[in-house]
Scaffold this active site. Structure first.
Site, PDB file in Angstrom:
ATOM      1  N   GLY A  76      69.688  44.448  76.608  1.00  0.00           N
ATOM      2  CA  GLY A  76      70.595  43.320  76.389  1.00  0.00           C
ATOM      3  C   GLY A  76      70.003  41.954  76.677  1.00  0.00           C
ATOM      4  CB  SER A  77      66.597  40.521  76.910  1.00  0.00           C
ATOM      5  OG  SER A  77      65.986  40.790  75.678  1.00  0.00           O
ATOM      6  CG  ASN A  78      67.750  39.541  71.464  1.00  0.00           C
ATOM      7  OD1 ASN A  78      67.356  38.446  71.089  1.00  0.00           O
ATOM      8  ND2 ASN A  78      67.007  40.638  71.419  1.00  0.00           N
ATOM      9  CG  ASP A 130      66.267  46.305  59.345  1.00  0.00           C
ATOM     10  OD1 ASP A 130      67.170  45.836  60.062  1.00  0.00           O
ATOM     11  OD2 ASP A 130      65.494  47.204  59.736  1.00  0.00           O
ATOM     12  CD  GLU A 181      63.633  40.416  69.225  1.00  0.00           C
ATOM     13  OE1 GLU A 181      64.797  40.791  69.461  1.00  0.00           O
ATOM     14  OE2 GLU A 181      62.658  41.180  69.326  1.00  0.00           O
ATOM     15  CE  LYS A 190      88.479  56.600  69.985  1.00  0.00           C
ATOM     16  NZ  LYS A 190      87.938  57.671  70.827  1.00  0.00           N
ATOM     17  CG  HIS A 203      64.016  44.077  62.291  1.00  0.00           C
ATOM     18  ND1 HIS A 203      64.369  45.377  62.597  1.00  0.00           N
ATOM     19  CD2 HIS A 203      62.735  44.123  61.867  1.00  0.00           C
ATOM     20  CE1 HIS A 203      63.352  46.173  62.356  1.00  0.00           C
ATOM     21  NE2 HIS A 203      62.331  45.439  61.907  1.00  0.00           N
ATOM     22  CG  LEU A 246      68.434  50.465  69.078  1.00  0.00           C
ATOM     23  CD1 LEU A 246      67.451  51.201  69.979  1.00  0.00           C
ATOM     24  CD2 LEU A 246      67.704  49.432  68.219  1.00  0.00           C
ATOM     25  CB  ILE A 306      77.173  49.153  60.862  1.00  0.00           C
ATOM     26  CG1 ILE A 306      76.751  48.041  59.912  1.00  0.00           C
ATOM     27  CG2 ILE A 306      76.765  48.822  62.286  1.00  0.00           C
ATOM     28  CD1 ILE A 306      77.442  46.711  60.206  1.00  0.00           C
TER      29      ILE A 306
HETATM   30  C1  GAR Z   1      64.999  43.786  70.377  1.00  0.00           C
HETATM   31  O1  GAR Z   1      63.609  43.667  70.240  1.00  0.00           O
HETATM   32  C2  GAR Z   1      65.668  43.867  69.019  1.00  0.00           C
HETATM   33  O2  GAR Z   1      65.064  43.045  68.051  1.00  0.00           O
HETATM   34  C3  GAR Z   1      65.473  45.311  68.689  1.00  0.00           C
HETATM   35  O3  GAR Z   1      65.748  45.987  69.884  1.00  0.00           O
HETATM   36  C4  GAR Z   1      65.361  45.136  70.989  1.00  0.00           C
HETATM   37  C5  GAR Z   1      66.531  45.026  71.940  1.00  0.00           C
HETATM   38  O4  GAR Z   1      66.193  44.258  73.056  1.00  0.00           O
HETATM   39  N1  GAR Z   1      66.317  45.702  67.604  1.00  0.00           N
HETATM   40  C6  GAR Z   1      65.947  46.537  66.652  1.00  0.00           C
HETATM   41  O5  GAR Z   1      64.884  47.106  66.661  1.00  0.00           O
HETATM   42  C7  GAR Z   1      66.976  46.766  65.553  1.00  0.00           C
HETATM   43  N2  GAR Z   1      66.349  47.360  64.397  1.00  0.00           N
HETATM   44  P1  GAR Z   1      67.330  43.692  74.019  1.00  0.00           P
HETATM   45  O6  GAR Z   1      68.295  44.860  74.299  1.00  0.00           O
HETATM   46  O7  GAR Z   1      66.601  43.281  75.253  1.00  0.00           O
HETATM   47  O8  GAR Z   1      68.018  42.557  73.335  1.00  0.00           O
END
Ligand code: GAR
Length: 196
Positions: A11-13, A137, A166, A58, A96, A77, A80
């Site tokens: 969940g850093s994003n 994507d 990101e 849900k 992505h 991940l 949908i």
């Molecule tokens: C991120 O690098 C995001 O781009 C990737 O998962 C990571 C989650 O990091 N997403 C994908 O690969 C989707 N195809 P985070 O949980 O620290 O945000």
């Protein structure tokens, strides 16, 4: 504007969105994770409703109940369904960790992406924010930025560099969405800086 964020992991994003709520002038109303992940704790630390939920019906119901204007897939991940896409038409964006259309689509997620990038020998990678359509994507691209791959990079160091990109372009893209500055024209997203 009300944002729903879907996650699957650290969940850093998500954190970068929460930290920039004032800047983007929007509020994270709900976080839903497909795994019992640290991201849920981040949400709860900020008094945001957080659910561990895998049932898509849900998830759609929760997002509707919370009246969200925008759904952000931030390290989500799971692919949908068309029904989900139609429920929030042109209001779902995804981050992505590569330069789409390279290293994306089915099977390309998280660290797999960075491993493939390193093994391919390319000299640049990056991140992409895009609207979500019916396939993985493939939706209209809002923003991309690059990182350079150095001799000593491996997938871990590359993932760190890409995450910095990101966090920045996700926040900037959401801000543009909130300010109604994004217009989808076919496969292209036109950024209209003039509109407010
Ligand atoms: C991120 O690098 C995001 O781009 C990737 O998962 C990571 C989650 O990091 N997403 C994908 O690969 C989707 N195809 P985070 O949980 O620290 O945000």
């Amino acid at each position: 504007m009300r944002i729903g964020v879907l996650i699957s992991g650290n969940g850093s994003n998500l954190q970068s969105i929460i930290d920039n709520e004032k800047y983007i002038n929007a509020k994270v109303e709900v976080v839903i994770s497909s795994k019992d992940s640290y991201g849920l704790e981040r949400a709860r630390n900020h008094n945001i409703d957080a659910y561990y939920e895998t049932d898509e019906e849900k998830i759609i119901t929760i997002l509707k109940e919370k009246n969200v204007d925008l759904v952000v897939l931030a390290g989500y991940l799971t692919i949908i369904s068309p029904k989900f896409v139609d429920s929030f038409k042109d209001r779902i964006i995804n981050i992505h960790p590569s330069l789409i259309p390279s290293f994306c689509g089915k099977g390309y997620y998280g660290m797999n992406v960075h491993k493939s990038v390193i093994n391919s020998g390319v000299k640049v990678s990056g991140a992409t924010v895009h609207f979500v359509d019916y396939l993985a994507d493939t939706g209209p691209i809002i923003m991309q930025d690059i990182v350079y791959i150095e001799n000593n990079d491996d997938e871990i160091s590359l993932s760190k560099k890409v995450l910095e990109v990101e966090h920045r372009i996700l926040v900037e893209s959401i801000k543009l969405f909130v300010e109604n500055k994004l217009k989808i024209e076919g496969k292209r997203v036109i950024i209209n800086e003039g509109v407010n």
